[in-house]
Design an enzyme around this catalytic site. Structure first.
Site, short mmCIF file in Angstrom:
data_model
loop_
_atom_site.label_atom_id
_atom_site.label_comp_id
_atom_site.label_asym_id
_atom_site.label_seq_id
_atom_site.Cartn_x
_atom_site.Cartn_y
_atom_site.Cartn_z
N GLY A 168 0.84 -1.21 0.00
CA GLY A 168 0.00 0.00 0.00
C GLY A 168 0.87 1.25 0.00
N THR A 169 0.79 2.04 -1.07
CA THR A 169 1.64 3.23 -1.18
C THR A 169 0.80 4.49 -1.37
OG1 THR A 169 1.88 2.85 -3.54
CG2 THR A 169 3.61 1.95 -2.11
N THR A 217 -3.14 -0.86 3.16
CA THR A 217 -4.17 -0.85 2.13
C THR A 217 -5.54 -0.73 2.80
OG1 THR A 217 -4.71 -3.22 2.21
CG2 THR A 217 -2.78 -2.59 0.93
N VAL A 262 -7.19 2.53 15.75
CA VAL A 262 -8.08 3.38 16.57
C VAL A 262 -7.31 4.62 17.01
CG1 VAL A 262 -9.55 3.52 18.63
CG2 VAL A 262 -9.29 1.32 17.44
N LEU A 282 -2.58 8.22 18.35
CA LEU A 282 -2.84 8.30 19.79
C LEU A 282 -2.65 6.92 20.42
CD1 LEU A 282 -6.16 10.40 19.75
CD2 LEU A 282 -3.84 11.24 20.11
N GLY A 332 -10.97 17.31 2.81
CA GLY A 332 -10.41 15.97 2.70
C GLY A 332 -10.63 15.13 3.95
N ASP A 354 -17.45 3.14 10.43
CA ASP A 354 -16.06 3.32 10.86
C ASP A 354 -15.97 3.27 12.39
OD1 ASP A 354 -13.21 4.49 10.54
OD2 ASP A 354 -14.20 6.01 11.75
N LYS A 371 -14.15 0.39 14.92
CA LYS A 371 -13.21 0.69 15.99
C LYS A 371 -13.68 0.10 17.33
CE LYS A 371 -11.35 4.73 13.64
NZ LYS A 371 -11.55 6.15 13.32
N GLY A 413 -5.24 11.42 9.66
CA GLY A 413 -4.15 12.13 8.98
C GLY A 413 -3.03 11.15 8.72
#
Lengths: 361, 361
Positions: A9-10, A89, A144, A148, A205, A219, A223, A345
């Site tokens: 995965g890039t 990925t 998750v 953090l 974004g 999502d 988690k 991020g």
């Protein structure tokens, strides 16, 4: 005695991982032996130059066949202290291959939630592979809260004998941004429309190309599944993974299949009145709206939903941007242990991956 | 392949460590080979029964000679993956022996701040011993924030290439309790006197026997020293350790040498008017008082002092009990990464020690 690293995965996160792998603190312990994107792969046991890796896979890569890559890694793993595949990925095919990868003696580090949050069949076979060989690890700090320290803190609490009673938090950076702006502790004179905020989040974004997958809450449910499964003797059974988690979707019915994100935001305007009513009702009671996830061990429930909190609550006052906040209520921490900060991020996600890698050193 | 553990110090924290060492998650990786209190020691390479360890040292222990213990550990260390000394004392003699212990091939885990927060001479010779053999570790998660993941988070930020700009927080559980109650975000109609709150804190066991050492701020200065020294290429020189940190003492002059804590609290009444004036002045501006520590990399300063914060600031609203709160402002985390929770107590301190021990497994 270095650690052999294969990156699959890039994309944005994968690129940030390549950048951080080049840091002297990390590079002195690792050698990059393979890089793959969704189509191509390069494999070089003597090591791949990090600055050139992404280009290299484009120009020199051969067709990616995951089983072949695993076989190649298995062959060279005796030459290093550890061999690790990093899965950055969002690919179900890679997730489904975790048991095979682990059985080949290859550890996995992943920011990808798929494998750990899906049904029990996959999860149990991953667990069985890990139990069979304690020297093989599956680390996933950044599944998750990105960078953090959520997973490591929960593991430390459990392994040192604390009893977790409840985990509660804002787990989605996207939904955090949306509700921090749509329903702030101090409301502006002209409150914005819900669809406008979602459109803003999309422009920044913060959402997936189509915001449905963020607004659906899945999502968050993924988690919560990952956290619940880390609790000892899984007190809360989740046979179908995240699909077993009661989840309130904020995405209007009928929009699930829209392919165009802009069209989605346009159609979302039809729900603005409804969201505005919810916001107002909360405001009149001195409350704000937040999309939260809860794992409640005492009540044996897991749930992702839109809730109201007093405007003085930390979820209302101290959150901003796309912050995550996670509170652990435990026997030792009767006043909760709280961790807060950017939960999405590329750089912070890659940091979580690297902190896992440093644990293997 | 187990880890040999020698525990020095069997006070409150030491006892909690013995309890947690007995947990199956930890016991399967460790064998307790020595226990010492301030006077006596037992050494048994085949392992000491955990439930009996504290009694055993009382009844069967021989006089403690630290050098001899180190020599004994050095002799058996080849038989295990790692040999670790846990220093849960407050003893300068043990702290001064860290270089000798490390040079003997023995790792150290410590909740004791002394060695890492004193002058450069000791710190540099510890660092030299660690540099000479990368397989030897000195881990000290619980020197700051007890079980909260403060040290590991700072290390992860630094090692993954983030730039720390500022660390700011309430680092003393005692001073947190005192000011959360003396200067709350919503002041009560009849505000309590400062000396009464200190007396309460003393009764609850939150202070040292004589509260001077808490009110002097030196505990905070020591923690700041430890954090500043973890930053790359020590941008802030602290040649004399915590004594180099500008520190506002809240302890009235002339009371430093009082031996009786109750007498101390009685004499503190003379300062009540002064503290009350400070509190009122802050309240009139919508602010609260908090004793905070700051490591500011950009300004190249470290400081422990009593400051005012808006009553809406997280340090005012979300703190309670004896919570610590620590905020990391970094290049990646422009909105800070925040960790909050109980920063003192035997069980949570022992948890920090155990999380270090699990890193060595």
């Amino acid at each position: 005695m270095a650690i052999q690293v294969a990156l699959v995965g890039t994309g944005l996160v994968g690129s940030a991982i390549l950048t951080q792998l080049a840091l002297p603190t990390i590079a002195k312990h690792t050698v990059l032996v393979s890089v793959s994107n969704s189509k191509r792969t390069v494999f070089s046991p003597s090591g791949i130059s990090l600055p050139l890796a992404a280009d290299f896979v484009q120009t020199k890569g051969t067709e990616l066949a995951l089983s072949q890559l695993v076989a190649q890694l298995k062959e060279i793993r005796g030459k290093a202290e550890k061999t690790v595949l990093i899965d950055s990925t969002a690919s179900p095919a890679v997730a489904n291959a975790y048991p095979e990868i682990l059985k080949a003696g290859i550890s996995i580090i992943t920011p990808n939630k798929l494998a750990l949050s899906s049904g029990s069949a996959l999860f149990d076979s991953i667990q069985a592979a890990l139990d069979a060989d304690p020297s093989i690890r599956l680390l996933h700090e950044s599944t998750v809260g990105a960078g953090l320290p959520i997973i490591s803190t929960l593991n430390d609490l459990v392994r040192t004998g604390d009893k977790v009673k409840r985990i509660e938090g804002v787990f989605s950076g996207t939904l955090s941004y949306i509700f921090n702006n749509f329903s702030p502790a101090t409301p502006p004179e002209e409150p914005p429309m819900f669809s406008d905020i979602v459109g803003q989040a999309k422009k920044l974004g913060y959402t997936e190309p189509n915001p449905h997958s963020d607004l659906s809450g899945s999502d968050v449910a993924r988690k919560l599944t990952i956290l619940a499964r880390l609790l000892p003797e899984t007190p809360i059974p989740l046979p179908e993974g995240y699909l077993s988690v009661p989840t309130s979707s904020l995405s209007p019915e009928g929009l699930e299949t829209l392919e165009d994100g802009d069209e989605y935001v346009e159609k979302l305007k039809d729900s603005d009145v409804e969201f505005e009513q919810m916001r107002k009702r909360a405001e009149q009671m001195g409350q704000v709206l937040r999309y939260v996830g809860v794992v409640d061990v005492e009540k044996c429930t897991v749930q992702a939903s839109l809730e109201t909190y007093p405007a003085t609550h930390p979820f209302a006052t101290s959150l901003g941007g796309s912050d995550n906040i996670i509170a652990f209520h435990t026997e030792r921490y009767s006043r909760p242990l709280i961790i807060q900060g950017a939960g999405a991020g590329a750089a912070v996600t890659a940091m979580g991956v690297m902190s896992d890698l440093l644990k293997l050193v």
